[in-house]
Design a protein around this motif. Structure first.
Motif, PDB file in Angstrom:
ATOM      1  N   GLY A   1      34.708 -32.213   6.659  1.00  0.00           N
ATOM      2  CA  GLY A   1      36.102 -31.996   7.042  1.00  0.00           C
ATOM      3  C   GLY A   1      36.267 -30.762   7.913  1.00  0.00           C
ATOM      4  N   PRO A   2      37.412 -30.636   8.567  1.00  0.00           N
ATOM      5  CA  PRO A   2      37.634 -29.515   9.473  1.00  0.00           C
ATOM      6  C   PRO A   2      38.078 -28.246   8.762  1.00  0.00           C
ATOM      7  CG  PRO A   2      39.532 -30.950   9.516  1.00  0.00           C
ATOM      8  CD  PRO A   2      38.529 -31.603   8.602  1.00  0.00           C
ATOM      9  N   LEU A   3      37.620 -27.120   9.282  1.00  0.00           N
ATOM     10  CA  LEU A   3      38.144 -25.805   8.917  1.00  0.00           C
ATOM     11  C   LEU A   3      38.966 -25.354  10.115  1.00  0.00           C
ATOM     12  CD1 LEU A   3      37.922 -23.540   6.681  1.00  0.00           C
ATOM     13  CD2 LEU A   3      36.244 -22.464   8.202  1.00  0.00           C
ATOM     14  N   VAL A   4      40.265 -25.138   9.899  1.00  0.00           N
ATOM     15  CA  VAL A   4      41.163 -24.914  11.028  1.00  0.00           C
ATOM     16  C   VAL A   4      41.902 -23.589  10.905  1.00  0.00           C
ATOM     17  CG1 VAL A   4      41.490 -27.393  11.317  1.00  0.00           C
ATOM     18  CG2 VAL A   4      43.132 -26.103   9.959  1.00  0.00           C
TER      19      VAL A   4
ATOM     20  N   MET B   1      20.314 -23.236   6.449  1.00  0.00           N
ATOM     21  CA  MET B   1      21.167 -23.161   7.630  1.00  0.00           C
ATOM     22  C   MET B   1      21.612 -21.717   7.835  1.00  0.00           C
ATOM     23  SD  MET B   1      23.505 -26.623   7.328  1.00  0.00           S
ATOM     24  CE  MET B   1      24.016 -26.260   5.650  1.00  0.00           C
ATOM     25  N   SER B   2      21.838 -21.360   9.083  1.00  0.00           N
ATOM     26  CA  SER B   2      22.249 -19.988   9.402  1.00  0.00           C
ATOM     27  C   SER B   2      23.455 -20.009  10.332  1.00  0.00           C
ATOM     28  CB  SER B   2      21.090 -19.220  10.047  1.00  0.00           C
ATOM     29  OG  SER B   2      20.659 -19.885  11.230  1.00  0.00           O
ATOM     30  N   ASN B   3      23.958 -18.818  10.604  1.00  0.00           N
ATOM     31  CA  ASN B   3      25.126 -18.641  11.491  1.00  0.00           C
ATOM     32  C   ASN B   3      26.331 -19.433  10.990  1.00  0.00           C
ATOM     33  OD1 ASN B   3      26.465 -17.577  13.765  1.00  0.00           O
ATOM     34  ND2 ASN B   3      26.108 -19.452  14.926  1.00  0.00           N
ATOM     35  N   LEU B   4      26.548 -19.412   9.680  1.00  0.00           N
ATOM     36  CA  LEU B   4      27.646 -20.158   9.081  1.00  0.00           C
ATOM     37  C   LEU B   4      28.882 -19.284   8.890  1.00  0.00           C
ATOM     38  CD1 LEU B   4      25.678 -22.086   6.303  1.00  0.00           C
ATOM     39  CD2 LEU B   4      26.371 -22.941   8.558  1.00  0.00           C
ATOM     40  N   ILE B   5      30.036 -19.930   8.846  1.00  0.00           N
ATOM     41  CA  ILE B   5      31.292 -19.257   8.515  1.00  0.00           C
ATOM     42  C   ILE B   5      31.480 -19.324   7.008  1.00  0.00           C
ATOM     43  CG2 ILE B   5      33.792 -19.226   8.853  1.00  0.00           C
ATOM     44  CD1 ILE B   5      33.297 -20.814  11.458  1.00  0.00           C
ATOM     45  N   GLN B   6      31.629 -18.180   6.368  1.00  0.00           N
ATOM     46  CA  GLN B   6      31.920 -18.164   4.935  1.00  0.00           C
ATOM     47  C   GLN B   6      33.433 -18.093   4.750  1.00  0.00           C
ATOM     48  OE1 GLN B   6      30.150 -14.929   2.718  1.00  0.00           O
ATOM     49  NE2 GLN B   6      31.608 -15.184   1.031  1.00  0.00           N
ATOM     50  N   PHE B   7      33.964 -18.920   3.855  1.00  0.00           N
ATOM     51  CA  PHE B   7      35.411 -18.939   3.618  1.00  0.00           C
ATOM     52  C   PHE B   7      35.679 -19.139   2.137  1.00  0.00           C
ATOM     53  CE2 PHE B   7      34.086 -23.281   4.363  1.00  0.00           C
ATOM     54  CZ  PHE B   7      34.753 -24.012   3.393  1.00  0.00           C
ATOM     55  N   ASP B   8      36.905 -18.818   1.707  1.00  0.00           N
ATOM     56  CA  ASP B   8      37.249 -18.951   0.284  1.00  0.00           C
ATOM     57  C   ASP B   8      38.321 -19.998   0.011  1.00  0.00           C
ATOM     58  OD1 ASP B   8      39.551 -17.751   1.186  1.00  0.00           O
ATOM     59  OD2 ASP B   8      39.506 -16.074  -0.233  1.00  0.00           O
ATOM     60  N   ALA B   9      38.698 -20.801   1.006  1.00  0.00           N
ATOM     61  CA  ALA B   9      39.602 -21.929   0.744  1.00  0.00           C
ATOM     62  C   ALA B   9      38.867 -22.945  -0.124  1.00  0.00           C
ATOM     63  CB  ALA B   9      40.036 -22.573   2.059  1.00  0.00           C
ATOM     64  N   ALA B  10      39.535 -23.449  -1.151  1.00  0.00           N
ATOM     65  CA  ALA B  10      38.878 -24.328  -2.109  1.00  0.00           C
ATOM     66  C   ALA B  10      38.286 -25.552  -1.429  1.00  0.00           C
ATOM     67  CB  ALA B  10      39.873 -24.759  -3.179  1.00  0.00           C
ATOM     68  N   ALA B  11      37.002 -25.809  -1.710  1.00  0.00           N
ATOM     69  CA  ALA B  11      36.300 -26.990  -1.191  1.00  0.00           C
ATOM     70  C   ALA B  11      35.413 -27.527  -2.302  1.00  0.00           C
ATOM     71  CB  ALA B  11      35.467 -26.634   0.034  1.00  0.00           C
TER      72      ALA B  11
ATOM     73  N   LEU C   1      42.364 -23.031   6.974  1.00  0.00           N
ATOM     74  CA  LEU C   1      42.766 -24.151   6.119  1.00  0.00           C
ATOM     75  C   LEU C   1      41.652 -25.185   6.127  1.00  0.00           C
ATOM     76  CD1 LEU C   1      45.399 -25.357   4.629  1.00  0.00           C
ATOM     77  CD2 LEU C   1      45.637 -26.721   6.704  1.00  0.00           C
ATOM     78  N   ALA C   2      41.257 -25.638   4.938  1.00  0.00           N
ATOM     79  CA  ALA C   2      40.257 -26.708   4.816  1.00  0.00           C
ATOM     80  C   ALA C   2      40.970 -27.992   4.426  1.00  0.00           C
ATOM     81  CB  ALA C   2      39.203 -26.341   3.776  1.00  0.00           C
ATOM     82  N   VAL C   3      40.709 -29.080   5.169  1.00  0.00           N
ATOM     83  CA  VAL C   3      41.353 -30.367   4.915  1.00  0.00           C
ATOM     84  C   VAL C   3      40.275 -31.416   4.679  1.00  0.00           C
ATOM     85  CG1 VAL C   3      42.939 -32.120   5.785  1.00  0.00           C
ATOM     86  CG2 VAL C   3      43.282 -29.721   6.402  1.00  0.00           C
ATOM     87  N   GLY C   4      40.431 -32.201   3.624  1.00  0.00           N
ATOM     88  CA  GLY C   4      39.428 -33.221   3.336  1.00  0.00           C
ATOM     89  C   GLY C   4      39.809 -34.085   2.156  1.00  0.00           C
ATOM     90  N   TYR C   5      38.778 -34.740   1.591  1.00  0.00           N
ATOM     91  CA  TYR C   5      38.955 -35.674   0.481  1.00  0.00           C
ATOM     92  C   TYR C   5      38.096 -35.247  -0.711  1.00  0.00           C
ATOM     93  CZ  TYR C   5      41.426 -38.814   3.631  1.00  0.00           C
ATOM     94  OH  TYR C   5      42.340 -39.370   4.497  1.00  0.00           O
ATOM     95  N   PRO C   6      38.444 -34.132  -1.378  1.00  0.00           N
ATOM     96  CA  PRO C   6      37.653 -33.700  -2.529  1.00  0.00           C
ATOM     97  C   PRO C   6      37.705 -34.747  -3.643  1.00  0.00           C
ATOM     98  CG  PRO C   6      39.714 -32.486  -2.421  1.00  0.00           C
ATOM     99  CD  PRO C   6      39.610 -33.265  -1.150  1.00  0.00           C
TER     100      PRO C   6
END
Length: 330
Positions: A284-287, A267-277, A234-239
């Motif tokens: 913001g946090p990815l939880v 940048m490297s060693n990143l987490i790729q995700f598909d939650a809308a950002a 889950l991505a939480v923030g202020y889009p």
């Protein structure tokens, strides 16, 4: 130790006086039997009382066993399944995403960067300033009548409290080039924050809020080492300044690399995700579904000038983010 009560036997009858031989006892006395020891036990004798208590206790125990035995019934798996099914049919349980959001919400902050109006007039002064996007609506102080020393909003992002003393993680590009940084906590408290540390290679910045809520709650961080593609996040923030907003998805990949559109940093060693950002989610946090932070949202991939979400986002693993704040590794 308390000594048990001791009970002695009945006292012996006093010795009878000798009867003169010349006067024989009456006939009735000769024929009546001598009183036995048993007849001398009265109803108040302790031995009789204890015997009566023992009999009553045995009868009571027997009665309880007989009454309880028929009511006992072994619970089967079918009974458990029926109870669970009944609960699911009669109660609306919150979703995994809703529970994750509820856990992380008190730790998410809105981060706004401000610059002096005199600097806004000089495009070179803000060139490369990454605190984008501006929130919806007119910027503060943009009416043209403010003094050059007044500050206006330059952009908005997100942060997450990782220590309850007001230590906040966010993206470096959210606060770089700003004259003032302000954070707004979950209860509405607004406070000025100072940048106390940076990690440019991971686009991270550490903030220290000057004021914090009385019931400040820090986020729980969890190692990203056991994440797998397909795990829910889950991505939480202020889009675009709207929020706090939540979007759910999955981990799409691990150990990804990303180069900023300007081509200045990779940048490297990143987490790729598909939650809308979208712009504003930065920092913001990815939880996980437990509400535990595994990454800090830092970039989205969009080759078009729109710079909006197309389905690929990236987050810095929390191990790197925690080291930026000087916290020990997991």
């Amino acid at each position: 130790m308390r000594r048990p009560a001791l009970y002695s036997s009945s006292r012996p009858a006093p010795a009878q006086q000798e009867t003169p031989a010349a006067q024989p006892a009456p006939e009735t006395a000769a024929t009546s039997p001598a009183p036995s020891r048993r007849s001398r036990l009265s109803a108040s004798s302790p031995m009789l009382l204890w015997a009566a208590i023992a009999v009553l206790a045995a009868l009571l125990a027997t009665s309880l066993v007989l009454n309880l035995k028929p009511s006992q019934r072994r619970i089967t798996q079918q009974d458990i399944n029926a109870a669970v099914l009944k609960t699911l049919e009669t109660q609306n349980l919150p979703s995994e995403y809703a529970k994750a959001y509820e856990n992380i919400r008190p730790s998410v902050v809105r981060v706004v960067s401000y610059v002096k109006k005199s600097r806004v007039k000089d495009d070179k002064a803000l060139r490369g300033h990454g605190a984008k996007p501006k929130p919806l609506g007119p910027a503060q102080g943009a009416d043209g009548n403010a003094a050059d020393d007044d500050e206006i909003e330059a952009g908005v992002g997100t942060g997450v409290v990782i220590v309850d003393k007001g230590i906040i993680l966010t993206n470096l590009h959210v606060v770089s080039g700003s004259d003032t940084v302000k954070v707004t906590f979950f209860d509405g408290l607004e406070a000025t924050a100072t940048v106390t540390g940076v990690q440019p290679e991971n686009d991270l910045a550490v903030l220290q809020a000057q004021k914090i809520p009385d019931d400040m709650i820090a986020a729980t961080m969890r190692s990203a080492g056991d994440l797998l593609p397909g795990d829910k996040v889950l991505a939480v923030g202020y889009p675009f300044g709207i929020g706090p907003s939540a979007s759910g998805g999955i981990v799409s990949g691990l150990k990804r690399s990303f180069r900023s559109p300007e081509g200045k940093q990779e940048m490297s060693n990143l987490i790729q995700f598909d939650a809308a950002a979208n712009p504003g989610n930065s920092g913001g946090p990815l939880v996980t579904m437990d509400g535990e932070v595994v990454g800090i949202v830092t970039a989205i991939l969009n080759p078009t000038p729109a710079r909006t979400f197309l389905g690929i986002g990236f987050a810095v693993p929390i191990e790197n983010a925690a080291s930026a704040a000087g916290l020990p590794p997991f």
